[in-house]
Design an enzyme around this catalytic site. Structure first.
Site, PDB file in Angstrom:
ATOM      1  N   GLU A  74      46.523 -58.905  -4.521  1.00 39.82           N
ATOM      2  CA  GLU A  74      47.348 -60.029  -5.208  1.00 39.82           C
ATOM      3  C   GLU A  74      48.489 -59.237  -6.131  1.00 39.82           C
ATOM      4  OE1 GLU A  74      46.224 -62.066  -8.866  1.00 39.82           O
ATOM      5  OE2 GLU A  74      44.093 -61.923  -8.170  1.00 39.82           O
ATOM      6  N   HIS A 129      32.053 -61.605  -8.388  1.00 35.89           N
ATOM      7  CA  HIS A 129      33.477 -61.094  -9.004  1.00 35.89           C
ATOM      8  C   HIS A 129      33.427 -61.280 -10.556  1.00 35.89           C
ATOM      9  CE1 HIS A 129      37.656 -61.213 -10.031  1.00 35.89           C
ATOM     10  NE2 HIS A 129      37.511 -62.304 -10.585  1.00 35.89           N
ATOM     11  N   ALA A 146      35.713 -58.727 -35.069  1.00 36.33           N
ATOM     12  CA  ALA A 146      35.040 -57.733 -34.451  1.00 36.33           C
ATOM     13  C   ALA A 146      33.952 -58.222 -33.309  1.00 36.33           C
ATOM     14  CB  ALA A 146      34.188 -56.657 -35.604  1.00 36.33           C
ATOM     15  N   CYS A 206      41.835 -63.189  -6.320  1.00 36.30           N
ATOM     16  CA  CYS A 206      40.895 -62.067  -6.128  1.00 36.30           C
ATOM     17  C   CYS A 206      40.028 -62.407  -4.841  1.00 36.30           C
ATOM     18  CB  CYS A 206      39.911 -62.211  -7.399  1.00 36.30           C
ATOM     19  SG  CYS A 206      40.845 -62.075  -8.996  1.00 36.30           S
TER      20      CYS A 206
HETATM   21  N1  CAA Z   1      31.593 -61.931 -31.762  1.00 35.25           N
HETATM   22  C1  CAA Z   1      30.757 -62.299 -30.674  1.00 35.25           C
HETATM   23  N2  CAA Z   1      31.574 -63.261 -29.866  1.00 35.25           N
HETATM   24  C2  CAA Z   1      32.691 -63.911 -30.112  1.00 35.25           C
HETATM   25  C3  CAA Z   1      33.408 -63.538 -31.460  1.00 35.25           C
HETATM   26  C4  CAA Z   1      32.939 -62.408 -32.056  1.00 35.25           C
HETATM   27  N3  CAA Z   1      33.378 -61.997 -33.370  1.00 35.25           N
HETATM   28  N4  CAA Z   1      34.455 -64.237 -31.388  1.00 35.25           N
HETATM   29  C5  CAA Z   1      34.548 -65.037 -30.154  1.00 35.25           C
HETATM   30  N5  CAA Z   1      33.500 -64.710 -29.508  1.00 35.25           N
HETATM   31  C6  CAA Z   1      32.982 -65.230 -28.239  1.00 35.25           C
HETATM   32  C7  CAA Z   1      33.248 -66.704 -28.009  1.00 35.25           C
HETATM   33  O1  CAA Z   1      32.182 -67.636 -28.565  1.00 35.25           O
HETATM   34  C8  CAA Z   1      33.489 -66.804 -26.569  1.00 35.25           C
HETATM   35  O2  CAA Z   1      32.126 -67.056 -25.743  1.00 35.25           O
HETATM   36  P1  CAA Z   1      31.443 -68.041 -25.384  1.00 35.25           P
HETATM   37  O3  CAA Z   1      32.425 -68.881 -24.191  1.00 35.25           O
HETATM   38  O4  CAA Z   1      30.184 -67.738 -25.015  1.00 35.25           O
HETATM   39  O5  CAA Z   1      31.180 -69.129 -26.647  1.00 35.25           O
HETATM   40  C9  CAA Z   1      33.918 -65.513 -26.012  1.00 35.25           C
HETATM   41  O6  CAA Z   1      33.669 -64.714 -27.246  1.00 35.25           O
HETATM   42  C10 CAA Z   1      35.545 -65.606 -25.962  1.00 35.25           C
HETATM   43  O7  CAA Z   1      35.909 -66.155 -26.755  1.00 35.25           O
HETATM   44  P2  CAA Z   1      37.011 -67.426 -26.610  1.00 35.25           P
HETATM   45  O8  CAA Z   1      36.619 -68.318 -25.546  1.00 35.25           O
HETATM   46  O9  CAA Z   1      37.732 -67.804 -27.837  1.00 35.25           O
HETATM   47  O10 CAA Z   1      38.340 -66.740 -26.061  1.00 35.25           O
HETATM   48  P3  CAA Z   1      39.794 -66.946 -25.863  1.00 35.25           P
HETATM   49  O11 CAA Z   1      39.947 -68.358 -25.586  1.00 35.25           O
HETATM   50  O12 CAA Z   1      40.578 -66.286 -26.627  1.00 35.25           O
HETATM   51  O13 CAA Z   1      39.946 -66.000 -24.249  1.00 35.25           O
HETATM   52  C11 CAA Z   1      39.391 -66.094 -21.877  1.00 35.25           C
HETATM   53  C12 CAA Z   1      38.933 -66.095 -23.319  1.00 35.25           C
HETATM   54  C13 CAA Z   1      39.877 -67.709 -21.609  1.00 35.25           C
HETATM   55  C14 CAA Z   1      38.438 -65.784 -20.888  1.00 35.25           C
HETATM   56  C15 CAA Z   1      40.753 -65.323 -21.787  1.00 35.25           C
HETATM   57  O14 CAA Z   1      40.527 -64.103 -21.905  1.00 35.25           O
HETATM   58  C16 CAA Z   1      41.619 -65.400 -20.402  1.00 35.25           C
HETATM   59  O15 CAA Z   1      42.208 -66.402 -20.178  1.00 35.25           O
HETATM   60  N6  CAA Z   1      41.272 -64.546 -19.373  1.00 35.25           N
HETATM   61  C17 CAA Z   1      41.815 -64.641 -17.917  1.00 35.25           C
HETATM   62  C18 CAA Z   1      41.263 -65.668 -17.179  1.00 35.25           C
HETATM   63  C19 CAA Z   1      39.871 -65.280 -16.680  1.00 35.25           C
HETATM   64  O16 CAA Z   1      39.620 -64.266 -16.785  1.00 35.25           O
HETATM   65  N7  CAA Z   1      39.121 -66.202 -16.122  1.00 35.25           N
HETATM   66  C20 CAA Z   1      37.852 -65.956 -15.748  1.00 35.25           C
HETATM   67  C21 CAA Z   1      37.500 -67.194 -14.451  1.00 35.25           C
HETATM   68  S1  CAA Z   1      38.737 -67.227 -13.314  1.00 35.25           S
HETATM   69  C22 CAA Z   1      38.520 -65.829 -12.328  1.00 35.25           C
HETATM   70  O17 CAA Z   1      37.545 -65.251 -12.251  1.00 35.25           O
HETATM   71  C23 CAA Z   1      39.648 -65.165 -11.685  1.00 35.25           C
HETATM   72  C24 CAA Z   1      40.188 -63.837 -12.229  1.00 35.25           C
HETATM   73  O18 CAA Z   1      39.718 -62.706 -12.219  1.00 35.25           O
HETATM   74  C25 CAA Z   1      41.083 -64.116 -13.323  1.00 35.25           C
END
Ligand code: CAA
Length: 457
Positions: free
Chosen positions: A83, A252, A32, A117
């Site tokens: 895109e 963005h 959660a 984007c």
């Molecule tokens: N309660 C509170 N926070 C929690 C939690 C909980 N129970 N569990 C995890 N979190 C936090 C983590 O600590 C982390 O925060 P921090 O980075 O501040 O430490 C955050 O939640 C996300 O957790 P993870 O890093 O473990 O998440 P993930 O690896 O599973 O996925 C992601 C995150 C990499 C963004 C993924 O969703 C993704 O690949 N998204 C698409 C790519 C993207 O959005 N990139 C952003 C930059 S690129 C861009 O801007 C172009 C575009 O539009 C795509």
């Protein structure tokens, strides 16, 4: 050249259905708070199978033209940034020409621009450049950006969303682009890209994409600051530019937590170029003074200290701009402009008058720019600024009128989108009453891939 070229009017479109991120956390069996706190997302809008990028753009352009009541022949340029590619040759812009048919206006420059984007920003720059050139014929430009942001099952899926923004561009605008002030950074990176033409889904290296975004932000900010300081110097002002010179800063927004960290990052840039006597401004950061920007993208201690130091600034300058992103998710090319709309919908014309709004646009792959709008001084009732702000003020009410869908229904529709992607000789199933009134939708794809659209009354 015409003065104060910029945004005169705006229209935002988002889907009529969403999934709650708390429901999605449970459904995906993650802890959660991971999506709602960790990513900062509460709801995610998504499109039915009856919607595609053409229908989204048709809807948002038609709504903008109806609201402004401008004649269709008053538009001399129409640019589309997207895109969400459903055809490797035929531009979304050509489909939008359907709307102009009755007016007989075919003298409209502009086509589609694509790089993740960033396409919306490139389109905005193109429109402004046209207006400030010898090719301008005195008419308005329309900039349309829209995308359907979808990911396969997995950790990127909660960072999806969908939407479109249309902007009317002209001179004497209440949101004028500040001339000569664009800091740009471009490089070759494989952080997020779409090589698979048979699928709507991108390839994503999530962690790399975050680093690329932050690096681009650092570089764009450095270049923007250099340019504005040069302008200032010519006007006899000799001091460093800092975030204090921006009353608002929008970004963005792939997910909202990223933006809070990005504002904090800009503060870190200011801190590193400040002298040692500014400790009261940058409390808790002194321990990080010896670090180099490029070594800090994954430094969690610094992240924490920066989020704390910049919290007030975030609440004042940026938080209001995240309303639509929080409730609807990533809209790719339209994300930044959705943030602008959110900012306008949460402030009065008087609050905004005379301010400078910084804007950071990022497109993976990568292309990024930081630029700024100067808001007009006149906020009197009926002024262009007042009209623009009033036209956006119903955004929270419109978002609240969407239909909540369960994660099971959301997953079913994602599966349908996969199944029907590029299918021919078919009419998408579904009840058009689930769309907002006045929404365009895909009625039929014939055996030659030709798409036909209709509008819900
Ligand atoms: N309660 C509170 N926070 C929690 C939690 C909980 N129970 N569990 C995890 N979190 C936090 C983590 O600590 C982390 O925060 P921090 O980075 O501040 O430490 C955050 O939640 C996300 O957790 P993870 O890093 O473990 O998440 P993930 O690896 O599973 O996925 C992601 C995150 C990499 C963004 C993924 O969703 C993704 O690949 N998204 C698409 C790519 C993207 O959005 N990139 C952003 C930059 S690129 C861009 O801007 C172009 C575009 O539009 C795509």
């Amino acid at each position: 050249w015409p003065k104060d070229v910029g945004i005169l009017a705006m229209e935002v479109y988002f889907p009529a259905q969403y999934v709650d991120q708390t429901d999605l956390e449970k459904y995906n069996n993650v802890e959660a708070g991971k999506y709602t706190v960790g990513l900062g997302q509460t709801h995610m809008g998504f499109c039915s199978v009856q919607e595609d990028i053409n229908s989204l753009c048709l809807t948002v352009v038609q709504r903008l033209m109806e609201r402004t009541q401008l004649p269709w022949d008053s538009v001399g340029r129409l640019e589309v940034g997207t895109e969400t590619i459903i055809d490797k040759s035929k531009a979304v812009k050509t489909v939008l020409m359907e709307l102009f048919q009755d007016s007989g206006n075919t003298d409209i420059e502009g086509i589609d621009t694509t790089n993740a984007c960033y396409g919306g920003t490139a389109s905005l720059f193109n429109a402004a450049n046209w207006m400030e050139s010898s090719y301008w014929d005195g008419r308005y430009a329309l900039v349309v950006c829209g995308d359907i942001a979808v990911y396969p099952n997995g950790n990127a899926r909660p960072t999806g969303g969908a939407g479109a923004v249309a902007m009317l561009i002209g001179p004497k605008a209440p949101l004028a682009l500040e001339q000569g002030l664009r800091g740009t950074h471009m490089e070759n990176a494989y952080d997020f890209y779409k090589p698979n033409l048979a699928s709507e889904y991108p390839m994503v290296d999530g962690k790399l994409s975050i680093q690329c975004y932050l690096r681009a932000l650092d570089r764009c900010y450095a270049s923007y600051r250099q340019k504005i300081q040069k302008q200032w110097k010519q006007a006899g002002i000799d001091r460093p530019f800092t975030l204090d010179d921006l009353q608002y800063m929008i970004f963005h927004t792939p997910f909202c937590k990223m933006v809070q960290k990005s504002l904090a990052r800009l503060m870190f840039n200011d801190f590193l170029s400040s002298s040692g006597d500014t400790q009261t401004l940058y409390q808790g950061l002194e321990a990080f003074r010896e670090l180099k920007l490029e070594d800090t993208y994954t430094n969690k201690d610094l992240d924490k200290a920066l989020l704390k130091a910049s919290l007030d600034m975030f609440n004042k300058k940026t938080k209001a701009s995240l309303y639509l992103s929080t409730h609807n998710g990533n809209m790719y090319t339209s994300s930044l402009y959705g943030c602008l709309a959110s900012l306008l919908s949460h402030h009065s014309a008087q609050d905004l008058a005379g301010s400078r709004i910084g804007a950071f646009s990022y497109g993976s792959g990568l292309a990024a720019s930081l630029f700024s709008f100067r808001v007009s001084q006149d906020a009197s009732p009926g002024s262009p600024l007042d009209t623009l702000v009033s036209s956006i003020s119903d955004l929270p009410k419109r978002l609240a009128s969407r239909k909540r869908m369960s994660p099971e229904e959301f997953t079913e529709i994602m599966n349908q989108r996969e199944q029907f992607y590029h299918k021919v000789n078919f009419s998408p199933p579904g009840d058009t009453n689930n769309l907002f009134p006045g929404t365009w939708y895909l009625e039929r794809v014939d055996e030659m891939h030709r798409r036909k659209y209709a509008r819900r009354p």
